[in-house]
Scaffold this motif. Sequence first.
Motif, PDB file in Angstrom:
ATOM      1  N   PRO A   9       0.965  -1.520   0.021  1.00 42.24           N
ATOM      2  CA  PRO A   9       0.100  -0.050  -0.098  1.00 42.24           C
ATOM      3  C   PRO A   9       0.581   1.219  -0.169  1.00 42.24           C
ATOM      4  CG  PRO A   9      -0.721  -1.447   1.698  1.00 42.24           C
ATOM      5  CD  PRO A   9       0.206  -2.622   1.138  1.00 42.24           C
ATOM      6  N   GLU A  10      -0.259   2.324  -0.424  1.00 40.71           N
ATOM      7  CA  GLU A  10       1.521   3.261  -0.519  1.00 40.71           C
ATOM      8  C   GLU A  10       0.644   4.555   0.650  1.00 40.71           C
ATOM      9  OE1 GLU A  10       0.857   7.901  -2.729  1.00 40.71           O
ATOM     10  OE2 GLU A  10      -0.605   5.877  -4.130  1.00 40.71           O
ATOM     11  N   TYR A  11       1.680   4.540   1.646  1.00 39.25           N
ATOM     12  CA  TYR A  11       1.523   5.677   2.474  1.00 39.25           C
ATOM     13  C   TYR A  11       1.338   6.417   1.992  1.00 39.25           C
ATOM     14  CZ  TYR A  11       2.995   7.603   7.073  1.00 39.25           C
ATOM     15  OH  TYR A  11       2.750   8.246   8.631  1.00 39.25           O
ATOM     16  N   ASP A  12      -0.847   6.998   2.556  1.00 37.91           N
ATOM     17  CA  ASP A  12      -0.388   8.035   2.772  1.00 37.91           C
ATOM     18  C   ASP A  12      -1.860   8.704   3.641  1.00 37.91           C
ATOM     19  OD1 ASP A  12      -2.681   6.600   1.769  1.00 37.91           O
ATOM     20  OD2 ASP A  12      -2.265   7.326  -0.550  1.00 37.91           O
ATOM     21  N   GLU A  13      -2.584   9.070   3.346  1.00 36.04           N
ATOM     22  CA  GLU A  13      -3.239   9.323   4.687  1.00 36.04           C
ATOM     23  C   GLU A  13      -5.055   8.482   4.208  1.00 36.04           C
ATOM     24  OE1 GLU A  13      -4.446  11.953   7.712  1.00 36.04           O
ATOM     25  OE2 GLU A  13      -2.719  12.874   6.804  1.00 36.04           O
ATOM     26  N   ASP A  14      -4.934   7.898   3.123  1.00 32.22           N
ATOM     27  CA  ASP A  14      -5.915   6.578   3.016  1.00 32.22           C
ATOM     28  C   ASP A  14      -5.667   5.329   3.585  1.00 32.22           C
ATOM     29  OD1 ASP A  14      -7.895   8.377   1.685  1.00 32.22           O
ATOM     30  OD2 ASP A  14      -6.689   7.482  -0.638  1.00 32.22           O
ATOM     31  N   TYR A  15      -4.031   5.038   4.086  1.00 33.91           N
ATOM     32  CA  TYR A  15      -3.822   4.196   3.752  1.00 33.91           C
ATOM     33  C   TYR A  15      -3.796   4.218   5.669  1.00 33.91           C
ATOM     34  CZ  TYR A  15      -0.007   1.323   6.604  1.00 33.91           C
ATOM     35  OH  TYR A  15       0.269   0.162   7.093  1.00 33.91           O
ATOM     36  N   VAL A  16      -3.964   5.181   6.338  1.00 33.06           N
ATOM     37  CA  VAL A  16      -3.780   5.510   7.635  1.00 33.06           C
ATOM     38  C   VAL A  16      -5.090   5.934   7.965  1.00 33.06           C
ATOM     39  CG1 VAL A  16      -3.296   7.225   9.438  1.00 33.06           C
ATOM     40  CG2 VAL A  16      -1.490   7.342   8.039  1.00 33.06           C
ATOM     41  N   LYS A  17      -6.451   5.911   7.617  1.00 34.32           N
ATOM     42  CA  LYS A  17      -7.774   6.055   7.909  1.00 34.32           C
ATOM     43  C   LYS A  17      -8.181   4.076   7.960  1.00 34.32           C
ATOM     44  CE  LYS A  17      -8.802  10.576   6.740  1.00 34.32           C
ATOM     45  NZ  LYS A  17      -9.315  11.447   5.723  1.00 34.32           N
ATOM     46  N   ASN A  18      -7.364   3.197   6.934  1.00 31.70           N
ATOM     47  CA  ASN A  18      -8.126   1.676   6.506  1.00 31.70           C
ATOM     48  C   ASN A  18      -6.741   1.041   7.262  1.00 31.70           C
ATOM     49  OD1 ASN A  18      -9.828   2.848   4.304  1.00 31.70           O
ATOM     50  ND2 ASN A  18      -8.591   3.291   2.798  1.00 31.70           N
ATOM     51  N   TYR A  19      -6.038   1.635   7.846  1.00 28.31           N
ATOM     52  CA  TYR A  19      -5.004   0.000   8.370  1.00 28.31           C
ATOM     53  C   TYR A  19      -4.535   0.867   9.926  1.00 28.31           C
ATOM     54  CZ  TYR A  19      -5.013  -2.020   4.039  1.00 28.31           C
ATOM     55  OH  TYR A  19      -4.320  -2.592   1.943  1.00 28.31           O
ATOM     56  N   THR A  20      -4.768   1.936  10.462  1.00 32.52           N
ATOM     57  CA  THR A  20      -4.830   2.115  11.580  1.00 32.52           C
ATOM     58  C   THR A  20      -5.131   2.401  12.598  1.00 32.52           C
ATOM     59  OG1 THR A  20      -3.890   4.712  11.031  1.00 32.52           O
ATOM     60  CG2 THR A  20      -1.740   2.695  10.183  1.00 32.52           C
ATOM     61  N   GLY A  21      -6.451   2.689  12.034  1.00 29.36           N
ATOM     62  CA  GLY A  21      -7.715   3.302  13.255  1.00 29.36           C
ATOM     63  C   GLY A  21      -7.188   4.825  13.593  1.00 29.36           C
ATOM     64  N   ASP A  76      -6.520   9.286  12.148  1.00 31.02           N
ATOM     65  CA  ASP A  76      -7.322   9.867  10.989  1.00 31.02           C
ATOM     66  C   ASP A  76      -6.203  10.869  10.396  1.00 31.02           C
ATOM     67  OD1 ASP A  76      -9.825   9.301  12.137  1.00 31.02           O
ATOM     68  OD2 ASP A  76      -9.810  10.675  13.641  1.00 31.02           O
ATOM     69  N   THR A  77      -4.511  10.705  10.895  1.00 31.51           N
ATOM     70  CA  THR A  77      -4.229  11.833  10.288  1.00 31.51           C
ATOM     71  C   THR A  77      -3.191  11.093  10.133  1.00 31.51           C
ATOM     72  OG1 THR A  77      -3.044  12.854  12.321  1.00 31.51           O
ATOM     73  CG2 THR A  77      -4.925  13.467  10.545  1.00 31.51           C
ATOM     74  N   GLU A 116      -0.200  12.361  11.626  1.00 31.64           N
ATOM     75  CA  GLU A 116       1.012  12.900  12.652  1.00 31.64           C
ATOM     76  C   GLU A 116       0.342  11.900  13.736  1.00 31.64           C
ATOM     77  OE1 GLU A 116      -1.352  14.400  10.086  1.00 31.64           O
ATOM     78  OE2 GLU A 116       1.223  15.650   9.152  1.00 31.64           O
ATOM     79  N   GLU A 117      -0.929  12.109  13.371  1.00 31.06           N
ATOM     80  CA  GLU A 117      -1.514  10.809  14.999  1.00 31.06           C
ATOM     81  C   GLU A 117      -0.970   9.341  14.522  1.00 31.06           C
ATOM     82  OE1 GLU A 117      -5.568  13.099  15.958  1.00 31.06           O
ATOM     83  OE2 GLU A 117      -5.529  10.993  14.431  1.00 31.06           O
ATOM     84  N   TYR A 118      -0.722   9.219  13.518  1.00 36.15           N
ATOM     85  CA  TYR A 118      -0.135   7.628  13.654  1.00 36.15           C
ATOM     86  C   TYR A 118       1.506   7.320  13.593  1.00 36.15           C
ATOM     87  CZ  TYR A 118       1.327   3.721  11.364  1.00 36.15           C
ATOM     88  OH  TYR A 118       1.930   2.429  10.566  1.00 36.15           O
ATOM     89  N   GLU A 119       2.663   8.329  13.205  1.00 41.23           N
ATOM     90  CA  GLU A 119       3.562   8.643  13.443  1.00 41.23           C
ATOM     91  C   GLU A 119       3.873   8.774  14.897  1.00 41.23           C
ATOM     92  OE1 GLU A 119       5.591  11.339  10.595  1.00 41.23           O
ATOM     93  OE2 GLU A 119       4.909   9.980   9.123  1.00 41.23           O
ATOM     94  N   ALA A 120       3.127   9.662  15.912  1.00 43.29           N
ATOM     95  CA  ALA A 120       3.169   9.818  17.260  1.00 43.29           C
ATOM     96  C   ALA A 120       3.331   8.697  17.738  1.00 43.29           C
ATOM     97  CB  ALA A 120       2.128  11.059  17.512  1.00 43.29           C
ATOM     98  N   SER A 121       1.890   7.642  17.897  1.00 41.38           N
ATOM     99  CA  SER A 121       1.552   6.345  17.866  1.00 41.38           C
ATOM    100  C   SER A 121       2.763   5.440  18.097  1.00 41.38           C
ATOM    101  CB  SER A 121       0.811   5.834  17.553  1.00 41.38           C
ATOM    102  OG  SER A 121       0.672   5.495  16.509  1.00 41.38           O
ATOM    103  N   VAL A 122       3.810   5.651  16.888  1.00 42.88           N
ATOM    104  CA  VAL A 122       5.107   4.688  15.961  1.00 42.88           C
ATOM    105  C   VAL A 122       6.173   4.919  16.955  1.00 42.88           C
ATOM    106  CG1 VAL A 122       6.233   3.765  14.422  1.00 42.88           C
ATOM    107  CG2 VAL A 122       3.901   3.936  13.893  1.00 42.88           C
ATOM    108  N   LYS A 123       5.892   6.134  17.068  1.00 36.55           N
ATOM    109  CA  LYS A 123       7.118   6.768  17.542  1.00 36.55           C
ATOM    110  C   LYS A 123       6.848   5.942  19.550  1.00 36.55           C
ATOM    111  CE  LYS A 123      10.376  10.113  18.783  1.00 36.55           C
ATOM    112  NZ  LYS A 123      10.514  11.960  18.864  1.00 36.55           N
ATOM    113  N   GLU A 124       6.447   6.049  20.074  1.00 35.55           N
ATOM    114  CA  GLU A 124       5.315   6.273  21.767  1.00 35.55           C
ATOM    115  C   GLU A 124       6.157   4.240  21.767  1.00 35.55           C
ATOM    116  OE1 GLU A 124       2.385   5.813  24.737  1.00 35.55           O
ATOM    117  OE2 GLU A 124       2.142   7.020  22.831  1.00 35.55           O
ATOM    118  N   TYR A 125       5.618   3.863  20.684  1.00 30.24           N
ATOM    119  CA  TYR A 125       5.492   2.155  20.748  1.00 30.24           C
ATOM    120  C   TYR A 125       7.145   2.272  20.695  1.00 30.24           C
ATOM    121  CZ  TYR A 125       5.764  -2.641  18.113  1.00 30.24           C
ATOM    122  OH  TYR A 125       6.478  -3.768  17.707  1.00 30.24           O
ATOM    123  N   LEU A 126       7.541   2.783  19.567  1.00 26.80           N
ATOM    124  CA  LEU A 126       9.236   2.389  19.598  1.00 26.80           C
ATOM    125  C   LEU A 126       9.786   2.720  21.235  1.00 26.80           C
ATOM    126  CD1 LEU A 126       9.932   3.614  15.366  1.00 26.80           C
ATOM    127  CD2 LEU A 126       9.840   0.804  17.148  1.00 26.80           C
TER     128      LEU A 126
END
Length: 434
Positions: free
Chosen positions: A225-237, A239-240, A242-252
């Motif tokens: 999949p292409e990493y874009d806003e649609d991927y974030v909304k459809n795969y990660t739960g 909305d943006t 920025e929110e997803y990347e912040a959660s990934v950083k916290e996880y790491l």
Amino acid sequence: MKKRYVLAALAAMTVLAGCGDNASQQKNTDNTTQESTTEDDLTAADPDEDGEELDPEFSQDVENNEVIDADDAEEEVALDPITPSEYLVQNASDYVTLGDYDGVEVTRYTYEITDDMVQDEIQEELADASDEQSTNAPSEDGNIVYMNLTATVEGEEAADPDETFITLGQEEFGAEFDQKLTGVSTGDKLDFSITYGDDTWQEDWQGKTVDFSVEITDVTASNTPEYDEDYVKNYTGYDTKEEYEASVKEYLEQSYEEQSTYDEAEDLISACLARTEFTGEYPDDLFEACREEALSGYSMFVEEDGDVNDVLDMFGVTEDDIAEEAKNLVNRRLFISAYAEANNIEVTEDEYVNYVNEYADYYGESPADFETLYTRETLVNALYESKVTELLLEKANVTETPYTPEEYEEEESKEDDTLDDLEIVEEGEEGVAE
């Protein structure tokens, strides 16, 4: 590098829960509309209500176990009564002379999570979300090539062809092997030879010429999949991005904190073992129990009607390697038991039952099945080790060191050398494991 003991990781994480406040939260990158639990959910650390952390490394040994639905689960069988101290090595002080453990030098690595690390993790997530499609075009970089492979090493041919695959560009069998399989299509048959150097991971191939016979069974392309806003909304739960990347950083950050704690505990135990003298003798059944535990990490990969020796061959692990792991574990068990005995450290029945229930519930097992899977002796020793490690950490001189790959590899090498020096003579022989 030595294989790490699963229950040692559990013990280290239990110590963290008891003496720290860095309880982790599970990375939430799953679509909230999905009902099924993903593999990432099973391998991410998750705190229980008391703040204890569950070790992601341990979860690799049970991530393939099916999660049991509470409505479908059979009525749980209560654990049999237990006196945990009975599962320690009895009279361990007969085999061990404890040393002075005040001021033991221990390294605790600290990690800085960079934007590049976040993006690398996201790329792994994208790869996990990708699917494969067969292609009629000749294979190229990035394609996955499935094959029946026969490798003949200096005239010794494998009994049966291996059904295996490689991803072109990753050079699993070396760059030259990838070159030979570039431009092939399903149904192609190839015969070729490669002379390997001493740096190949396949020990049987080091410094030898290997004759390969290959039949291509499929060539696939991975649709990522292409990493874009649609991927974030459809795969990660989220909305943006920025929110997803912040959660990934916290996880790491949480994952590396847990890794740091595990490494700190292993460094501590290794340093303490180096200050301990062993007679070289041990109870008759101790080595065999430790050997079975060393094998247990590989047994999970055994297929139906398979044999653990096939798995050992796959990992390049010899019987001598297993014996070495078992002997190191023998020393570890003797030390933990002797230290617990000398310092009146006890694990109660309630502590044991709560421990088993917690991890059994997390991994979707009944407590009885979980206990059978890992054995009482192993679980009890993990609990005792966590208490011993916690006490030893209070006396240790812990130095925080920023992580760099070079420093980390040097520390790992020192750890291996320390364990290699802990030679155990055969039972009945005289000597001291230094």
